[in-house]
Design a protein around this motif. Structure first.
Motif, PDB file in Angstrom:
ATOM      1  N   HIS A 101     -16.859  11.767  23.796  1.00 32.92           N
ATOM      2  CA  HIS A 101     -16.287  12.877  23.037  1.00 32.92           C
ATOM      3  C   HIS A 101     -17.346  13.914  22.697  1.00 32.92           C
ATOM      4  O   HIS A 101     -17.080  15.117  22.691  1.00 32.92           O
ATOM      5  N   LEU A 102     -18.552  13.438  22.407  1.00 33.11           N
ATOM      6  CA  LEU A 102     -19.655  14.333  22.080  1.00 33.11           C
ATOM      7  C   LEU A 102     -19.948  15.275  23.229  1.00 33.11           C
ATOM      8  O   LEU A 102     -20.138  16.477  23.043  1.00 33.11           O
ATOM      9  N   VAL A 103     -19.972  14.741  24.428  1.00 29.81           N
ATOM     10  CA  VAL A 103     -20.256  15.559  25.600  1.00 29.81           C
ATOM     11  C   VAL A 103     -19.150  16.580  25.827  1.00 29.81           C
ATOM     12  O   VAL A 103     -19.399  17.758  26.096  1.00 29.81           O
ATOM     13  N   ARG A 104     -17.899  16.155  25.665  1.00 25.29           N
ATOM     14  CA  ARG A 104     -16.779  17.055  25.924  1.00 25.29           C
ATOM     15  C   ARG A 104     -16.643  18.140  24.866  1.00 25.29           C
ATOM     16  O   ARG A 104     -16.317  19.278  25.171  1.00 25.29           O
ATOM     17  N   SER A 105     -16.923  17.778  23.589  1.00 21.57           N
ATOM     18  CA  SER A 105     -16.695  18.720  22.502  1.00 21.57           C
ATOM     19  C   SER A 105     -17.898  19.571  22.168  1.00 21.57           C
ATOM     20  O   SER A 105     -17.777  20.644  21.583  1.00 21.57           O
ATOM     21  N   GLY A 106     -19.108  19.059  22.512  1.00 22.93           N
ATOM     22  CA  GLY A 106     -20.335  19.764  22.140  1.00 22.93           C
ATOM     23  C   GLY A 106     -20.688  19.590  20.688  1.00 22.93           C
ATOM     24  O   GLY A 106     -21.602  20.222  20.182  1.00 22.93           O
ATOM     25  N   GLY A 107     -19.969  18.715  19.967  1.00 24.17           N
ATOM     26  CA  GLY A 107     -20.248  18.448  18.565  1.00 24.17           C
ATOM     27  C   GLY A 107     -20.763  17.046  18.387  1.00 24.17           C
ATOM     28  O   GLY A 107     -21.002  16.329  19.332  1.00 24.17           O
ATOM     29  N   ALA A 108     -20.918  16.631  17.152  1.00 19.43           N
ATOM     30  CA  ALA A 108     -21.455  15.292  16.872  1.00 19.43           C
ATOM     31  C   ALA A 108     -20.579  14.557  15.888  1.00 19.43           C
ATOM     32  O   ALA A 108     -21.037  14.034  14.890  1.00 19.43           O
ATOM     33  N   GLY A 109     -19.283  14.535  16.127  1.00 19.76           N
ATOM     34  CA  GLY A 109     -18.416  13.762  15.257  1.00 19.76           C
ATOM     35  C   GLY A 109     -18.188  14.463  13.940  1.00 19.76           C
ATOM     36  O   GLY A 109     -18.333  15.671  13.815  1.00 19.76           O
ATOM     37  N   ALA A 110     -17.846  13.702  12.932  1.00 19.77           N
ATOM     38  CA  ALA A 110     -17.579  14.267  11.614  1.00 19.77           C
ATOM     39  C   ALA A 110     -18.304  13.464  10.554  1.00 19.77           C
ATOM     40  O   ALA A 110     -17.782  12.502  10.014  1.00 19.77           O
ATOM     41  N   PRO A 111     -19.556  13.824  10.242  1.00 14.11           N
ATOM     42  CA  PRO A 111     -20.305  13.095   9.232  1.00 14.11           C
ATOM     43  C   PRO A 111     -19.552  13.058   7.914  1.00 14.11           C
ATOM     44  O   PRO A 111     -18.872  14.015   7.557  1.00 14.11           O
ATOM     45  N   ARG A 112     -19.686  11.948   7.204  1.00 18.98           N
ATOM     46  CA  ARG A 112     -19.016  11.804   5.928  1.00 18.98           C
ATOM     47  C   ARG A 112     -19.470  12.905   4.986  1.00 18.98           C
ATOM     48  O   ARG A 112     -20.654  13.099   4.774  1.00 18.98           O
ATOM     49  N   GLY A 113     -18.517  13.621   4.422  1.00 23.61           N
ATOM     50  CA  GLY A 113     -18.836  14.636   3.440  1.00 23.61           C
ATOM     51  C   GLY A 113     -19.189  15.986   4.019  1.00 23.61           C
ATOM     52  O   GLY A 113     -19.590  16.878   3.291  1.00 23.61           O
TER      53      GLY A 113
END
Length: 232
Positions: A101-113
């Motif tokens: 998902h990281l590769v496809r979205s270019g983001g790094a998930g959703a860190p808490r907070g």
């Protein structure tokens, strides 16, 4: 830090030897990881190397600890609360990161907070024993390149010899296409029994052994760098 059982948490349940080796290197070379840097640990499991970064002085400006499982992230957050509730430390967050998902979205998930971080913002990415097969190595290389800024550094430890991790050579080959890869042997002295000491209070040679690990230092889009010192 608290570890989990294998059935509940899978391979990320424990602090593996490669994580100990990387944590030791981080502790001996604090300016490579602290001093205002933004640091991401990929596939951290218990995340001992990331916790080590969190304790450095001068401190990192941000430390993101990650793995794929909600169970592991919950344990990471519990360990954060247990260790840093009353201690001043940099902004430390835990997040689920799926490398695909990281590769496809270019983001790094959703860190808490917080919301997802921007693309390619990390100064340093770390990983311990995170390569298992060629397909996994391809995904890891994409994830590192997606989140590491130009000039940033990726540090990875892996059991030696590299033949025990079939994806190791694939990872090195793919990273070399986008920068400089320095390969070294990282040596860690391990004591089998903490309570086995001689008359002087020292651990006898019979209780000690040396473990050797492959150590990768990758500089993104940078060429011809000197090798950093080896950690013993």
């Amino acid at each position: 830090v608290r570890e989990l059982d294998t059935e509940r948490a899978g391979l990320g349940h424990a602090v593996w030897p490669s994580a100990l080796a990387l944590a030791a290197y981080i502790a001996e070379h604090p300016t490579e990881f602290g001093a205002g840097k933004r640091v991401l640990e990929l596939g951290g499991g218990v995340c001992l190397p990331g916790f080590t970064v969190s304790c450095l002085q001068p401190a990192a400006s941000q430390v993101t600890l990650s793995d794929l499982s909600d169970v592991l992230i919950s344990n990471i957050q519990s360990n954060l609360d247990r260790n840093f509730a009353s201690v001043k430390c940099p902004a430390v967050e835990s997040t689920v990161i799926n490398w695909d998902h990281l590769v496809r979205s270019g983001g790094a998930g959703a860190p808490r907070g917080s919301g997802p971080p921007e693309h390619a913002v990390y100064d340093v990415i770390i990983g311990a024993d995170v390569v298992y097969n060629p397909a996994n190595a391809v995904t890891l290389s994409h994830a590192v390149l997606a989140q590491l800024r130009d000039g940033g550094v990726f540090y990875m430890t892996s059991p030696a010899p590299s033949s025990t991790r079939p994806g190791y050579d694939t990872l090195v080959h793919r990273l070399r296409a986008s920068g400089t890869v320095i390969e070294m042997a990282l040596v860690l002295e391990h004591c089998h029994a903490r309570d086995e000491t001689d008359s002087d209070g020292a651990v006898p040679p019979s209780a000690r052994c040396l473990r050797v690990f492959n150590f990768i230092v990758f500089h993104k889009n940078v060429l011809c760098l000197p090798a950093p010192p080896t950690c013993h």
